[in-house]
Design an enzyme around this catalytic site. Structure first.
Site, PDB file in Angstrom:
ATOM      1  CB  SER A  17       3.868   0.627   2.556  1.00  0.00           C
ATOM      2  OG  SER A  17       3.120   0.982   3.710  1.00  0.00           O
ATOM      3  CE  LYS A  18       0.230  -2.761  -3.137  1.00  0.00           C
ATOM      4  NZ  LYS A  18      -0.228  -4.108  -3.571  1.00  0.00           N
ATOM      5  NE  ARG A  19       1.816  -0.862   6.959  1.00  0.00           N
ATOM      6  CZ  ARG A  19       2.805  -1.628   6.539  1.00  0.00           C
ATOM      7  NH1 ARG A  19       2.535  -2.795   5.979  1.00  0.00           N
ATOM      8  NH2 ARG A  19       4.058  -1.249   6.674  1.00  0.00           N
ATOM      9  CG  ASP A  20       2.131   5.221   4.266  1.00  0.00           C
ATOM     10  OD1 ASP A  20       1.922   5.539   5.448  1.00  0.00           O
ATOM     11  OD2 ASP A  20       3.140   4.597   3.893  1.00  0.00           O
ATOM     12  N   GLY A  21      -2.057   4.647   1.953  1.00  0.00           N
ATOM     13  CA  GLY A  21      -3.119   5.094   1.052  1.00  0.00           C
ATOM     14  C   GLY A  21      -2.671   5.074  -0.391  1.00  0.00           C
TER      15      GLY A  21
END
Length: 579
Positions: A250-254
């Site tokens: 996801s976007k949280r992973d960069g």
């Protein structure tokens, strides 16, 4: 069968790598089957859909080489077709108007939660009488349109990745909303599951290939196909892309968008190659590098894995490096030029083309990403050198100044320089000046690049020489870095000093340094001249090489007599020579 597949991204964000991988699988399957790949933009969410996201998606697919055969087709331009389909379902008694308010729905969910039941709609308005509907409308209530799902139905299909999949109607959350709320007899904006089915029917889609996160929508859509009397396509639900912790990427992973990967210096060929391997195993499991066409020739959905595919940065970097290392120099130079320009490096694209290609040739085998070329090549474009500590330490070693001066002298007869000539210079100086070749090479690297590690030194030297930078940097290293003295020479010497060598670098290791502790003035004839000061250049150590001087301490350095007439001598210096 004429195979027709589609990619249906939603323009509520940039092109995500998960969507891009789905595009790759659809494209490969279509090409393998001789079919068509259709692009459809699902932009019915008018509040979140933005034109810049649509542009990003189209640009990303184009960059990856995912050429579509039809489209893009925009759902926002097909709203009337969806409303007509909703009306058809209402007319058939397969859908109905539901007037349940948000407060009533919340109350329903809380009661289900208290009873430890899964949240679902209880279908309370499925069988309203005309009078009840009129009463709700008289209250000003808005109605959504719900599609009837019978709890006792079992929906099964053969998934081309997961084999047989079955769902119970009772697990689908109750009757499904297919159009948003509206007043009176109007039909609100149609929702995802209905629009997708209508589009797939109208576009004659034969295979729906998408991520496994959509698997819960498939039984609902199959029921809609049946209700509309349409042929149900084949389904294939591909594994999710996971992060290093085994969770959905996801976007949280960069970095997750294709434009981010592009900005980071990845090649589209390498990224597509890597995405192909994210969940698919080629028939020859040892083959890891292939073009889209090569992959399409052997692609099949049967070889798509059921388990999630973990994203591996090391594998992507390795693949990218392989493509970079094999790329022709002119093509690679074209790709590197924008990165050099963005870094502010100054050059003329046309006039310096040959020089730029020489730089590319030098660094190409060390590149992992295109962005690596910015730091690697800074030394060739910068007007100054930033010295690392290791390089400074090297430049302060004995005989370095002598070596650099010798190289400078040799370059005076080389307005141009080839690799062979540069090699010849180092060998010749090593022999003629009795200098260690390793010392010459290490000192050159430190002076020219400011570092002790980097691309091939000889080629770097040649490239810098072509811009007239090599000589400048050698001279700056000699002038500015407090290099060791090559020699300290007095104008004349006392008889006792006549045989003493003053060049510290020529002494044998076992010969100790003589200490200079004072400066003694001899008589100077001053008539009629006034001598106001005598300034001595600093001499820290003078080493003697004659046997009788070993261990001797020199306590004075004598200044010879000066005869002067008619002039005032204010300063007399003992000259100091640095090479």
């Amino acid at each position: 069968m004429n195979v027709r597949v589609r990619l249906a991204p939603s323009p509520t964000g940039n092109l995500h790598i998960g969507t891009a991988r789905t595009a790759v699988f659809n494209w490969l399957f279509a090409r393998n089957q001789g079919g068509q790949f259709i692009l459809r933009v699902e932009d019915t969410d008018l509040e979140r859909s933005k034109s810049e996201y649509t542009d990003n998606i189209l640009e990303g697919l184009t960059w990856l080489g995912m050429k579509w055969d039809e489209g893009p087709i925009f759902q926002s331009q097909r709203l009337e077709a969806y409303r007509q389909t909703v009306q058809t379902l209402l007319d058939k008694g397969l859908a109905y108007r539901c007037y349940t308010t948000s407060a009533e729905l919340d109350e329903m969910r809380e009661a289900q939660k208290a009873n430890k039941q899964a949240p679902r709609y209880d279908n309370r308005h499925r069988n309203l009488t005309p009078e009840q509907r009129e009463a709700f409308e008289a209250e000003g209530r808005q109605a959504v349109i719900r599609f009837i799902i019978e709890d006792d139905r079992t929906i099964s299909w053969h998934d081309m990745v997961r084999d047989t999949v079955s769902w119970k109607g009772s697990d689908l959350g109750g009757d499904m909303v297919i159009a948003r709320a509206s007043i009176g007899g109007d039909i609100g904006q149609p929702l995802y599951n209905l629009a997708v089915v209508v589009d797939d029917i109208d576009m004659a889609i034969t295979h729906v290939i998408r991520g496994e996160d959509h698997i819960g929508n498939t039984p609902k859509q199959i029921l809609l196909y049946e209700a509309l009397g349409a042929t149900i396509p084949e389904f294939a639900h591909t594994p999710l892309i996971l992060n290093s912790q085994g969770q959905k990427l996801s976007k949280r992973d960069g970095v997750t968008s294709i434009s981010d990967f592009k900005d980071m210096g990845y090649l589209p060929e390498a990224l597509v190659n890597y995405m192909t391997l994210l969940g698919w195993t080629p028939p020859d499991s040892t083959q890891e590098i292939f073009t889209l066409s090569e992959a399409a020739a052997v692609f099949s959905l049967e070889r798509v894995n059921k388990a999630g595919a973990k994203f591996d940065w090391d594998k992507l970097n390795w693949l990218n490096s392989q493509y970079l290392h094999k790329m022709p120099v002119p093509q690679l130079t074209d790709l590197l030029i924008p990165y050099w320009q963005k870094a502010g490096y100054e050059f003329d694209i046309e006039a310096d083309r040959t020089w730029l290609e020489q730089i590319t040739t030098l660094i190409s085998q060390s590149l992992v990403r295109l962005t690596d070329a910015v730091d690697m090549c800074k030394v060739f474009f910068s007007t100054t050198v930033e010295y690392e500590e290791e390089a400074i330490a090297q430049l302060q070693q004995p005989k370095v100044s002598e070596a650099l001066l010798a190289v400078l002298g040799a370059l005076e007869s080389h307005p141009t320089l080839t690799s062979a000539e540069a090699q010849k210079i180092t060998k010749k100086l090593s022999k003629e000046k009795n200098l260690n070749k390793g010392l010459i090479m290490r000192s050159l690297r430190a002076a020219l690049t400011g570092a002790m590690h980097g691309p091939d030194l000889i080629e770097s030297w040649v490239i810098l020489h072509q811009r007239g930078t090599a000589q400048t940097r050698l001279q700056e290293a000699i002038n500015n870095l407090n290099l060791p003295l090559v020699a300290v020479v007095a104008p004349t010497a006392t008889p006792e000093q006549a045989n003493a060598e003053t060049a510290a670098e020529t002494l044998a290791p076992e010969q100790p340094a003589a200490e200079v502790t004072a400066v003694e003035k001899k008589s100077v004839e001053t008539d009629p001249v006034a001598v106001t000061a005598v300034e001595i250049s600093a001499v820290e150590t003078v080493e003697k090489s004659t046997p009788e001087a070993v261990g001797a301490e020199v306590s004075t350095v004598e200044i010879p007599q000066f005869e002067a007439t008619e002039a005032e001598v204010s300063t007399a210096e003992i000259p100091q020579f640095e090479a």
